[in-house]
Design a protein around this motif. Structure first.
Motif, PDB file in Angstrom:
ATOM      1  N   ASP A 268       0.958  -1.225   0.345  1.00 51.49           N
ATOM      2  CA  ASP A 268       0.342  -0.006   0.109  1.00 51.49           C
ATOM      3  C   ASP A 268       0.679   1.269  -0.145  1.00 51.49           C
ATOM      4  O   ASP A 268       0.914   2.334  -0.699  1.00 51.49           O
ATOM      5  CB  ASP A 268      -0.675  -0.004   0.784  1.00 51.49           C
ATOM      6  N   LEU A 269       2.052   1.335   0.845  1.00 53.45           N
ATOM      7  CA  LEU A 269       3.003   2.403   0.860  1.00 53.45           C
ATOM      8  C   LEU A 269       3.776   2.599  -0.611  1.00 53.45           C
ATOM      9  O   LEU A 269       3.717   3.869  -0.939  1.00 53.45           O
ATOM     10  CB  LEU A 269       3.801   1.890   1.869  1.00 53.45           C
ATOM     11  N   THR A 270       3.662   1.319  -0.992  1.00 50.60           N
ATOM     12  CA  THR A 270       4.862   1.493  -2.261  1.00 50.60           C
ATOM     13  C   THR A 270       3.512   2.357  -3.605  1.00 50.60           C
ATOM     14  O   THR A 270       4.005   3.237  -4.319  1.00 50.60           O
ATOM     15  CB  THR A 270       5.300   0.179  -3.017  1.00 50.60           C
ATOM     16  N   MET A 271       2.580   1.751  -3.534  1.00 49.29           N
ATOM     17  CA  MET A 271       1.602   2.344  -3.913  1.00 49.29           C
ATOM     18  C   MET A 271       1.339   3.801  -3.824  1.00 49.29           C
ATOM     19  O   MET A 271       0.732   4.282  -5.031  1.00 49.29           O
ATOM     20  CB  MET A 271      -0.037   1.244  -4.501  1.00 49.29           C
ATOM     21  N   LEU A 272       0.908   4.246  -2.766  1.00 54.28           N
ATOM     22  CA  LEU A 272       1.047   5.281  -2.533  1.00 54.28           C
ATOM     23  C   LEU A 272       2.466   6.384  -3.613  1.00 54.28           C
ATOM     24  O   LEU A 272       2.101   7.238  -4.025  1.00 54.28           O
ATOM     25  CB  LEU A 272       0.399   5.543  -0.859  1.00 54.28           C
TER      26      LEU A 272
END
Length: 301
Positions: A268-272
């Motif tokens: 999720d952090l990578t996608m953000l």
């Protein structure tokens, strides 16, 4: 215990020691006293001891991590980039590079202090370019986040950070930061100015361990007055683009367990972060297109 004795024998030896004295003293008397007290000091026979500094390889891939610790109240977000170690200050040109790095750190601090008045979704943003463990260079962009606004805080901080890297600083910002640096140094170099022994000792230790040449306040002031006027908005932007050239970065989100309620996991952090990169690229491309349109020869150009 024998382990402690062995450690003392290996590392507490003349070739690895330095004596520093600060204060209102006679240089000749202190030097004579040091030679009298320490000249007979000898180390164990054999090869001189050498301390191998830790080797920290530069990152080869982008990574994002979330570290949670129960009880931590303030979430924080870091962007870390590793790069070649800045040179020790041994020549005038080395000092110019050091001054440019110091000015950049001051400009970053000044800009994020100013942005704090715009009520962003983060607190105390900072970007620092420095040496790391004496073996590599590092750029650490760090920010404190507000609970309930973690995602927006990460967005706001990265956008502000990238805008600086893309557009640089205004001449007014550079003049203001440079004036502050110069004023502090002139105060230190002024006749009769008294500095605390602790402050001077800290500087000596730092210069010794970093391998920097020790110079007087007057000599340092002369170097600053020579090189600071050469650092304008264009040269600082070119310097940033050389230093912050595209290199893999590591992203770290830290906080209490509840931080995962806003950013669920590393994916999720990578996608953000990836979505922000695409947004900034499109925004930059659109701005460039507006600047290029209409082409020369077309009405209104």
């Amino acid at each position: 215990p024998q382990t402690i004795r062995d450690y003392y024998t290996q590392w507490y030896r003349p070739e690895l020691m330095a004596v520093a004295v600060v204060g209102d003293v006679s240089v000749k008397q202190v030097e004579a006293l040091i030679r009298k007290k320490f000249s007979a000091l000898s180390g164990p026979s054999g090869q001189p001891a050498t301390a191998a500094l830790p080797s920290i390889p530069e990152y080869t891939t982008e990574e994002a991590r979330i570290a949670t610790t129960p009880g931590v109240r303030q979430p924080e977000f870091d962007i870390l980039m590793l790069l070649p170690q800045p040179p020790a200050v041994q020549t005038a040109d080395d000092y110019r590079q050091y001054l440019q790095r110091s000015l950049l750190n001051s400009l970053m601090k000044q800009r994020f202090n100013a942005l704090s008045f715009d009520d962003p979704a983060y607190e105390r943003g900072s970007v620092q370019y420095s040496r790391l463990f004496g073996s590599t260079g590092a750029i650490d962009a760090s920010v404190q986040l507000a609970k309930g606004r973690v995602r927006q805080g990460i967005r706001d901080f990265i956008v502000a950070y990238q805008q600086i890297l893309h557009y640089g600083f205004t001449q007014w910002e550079i003049a203001r930061a440079g004036k502050s640096l110069l004023s502090k140094l002139r105060t230190k170099a002024a006749d009769g100015q008294v500095e605390s022994s602790a402050s001077l000792m800290d500087e000596i230790y730092t210069d010794f361990y970093d391998g920097n040449l020790l110079i007087s306040r007057a000599d340092e002031l002369a170097l600053v007055e020579k090189y600071l006027p050469q650092m304008d908005s264009l040269s600082m932007l070119q310097y940033m683009r050389r230093v912050f050239e595209t290199r893999p970065q590591h992203y770290l989100l830290r906080g209490g367990e509840e931080v995962r309620q806003e950013v669920s996991d590393e994916a999720d952090l990578t996608m953000l972060i990836d979505d922000l990169a695409v947004y900034l690229l499109l925004k930059s491309s659109a701005f460039t297109a507006l600047r290029l349109w209409p082409p020369k020869g077309v009405d209104g150009a």
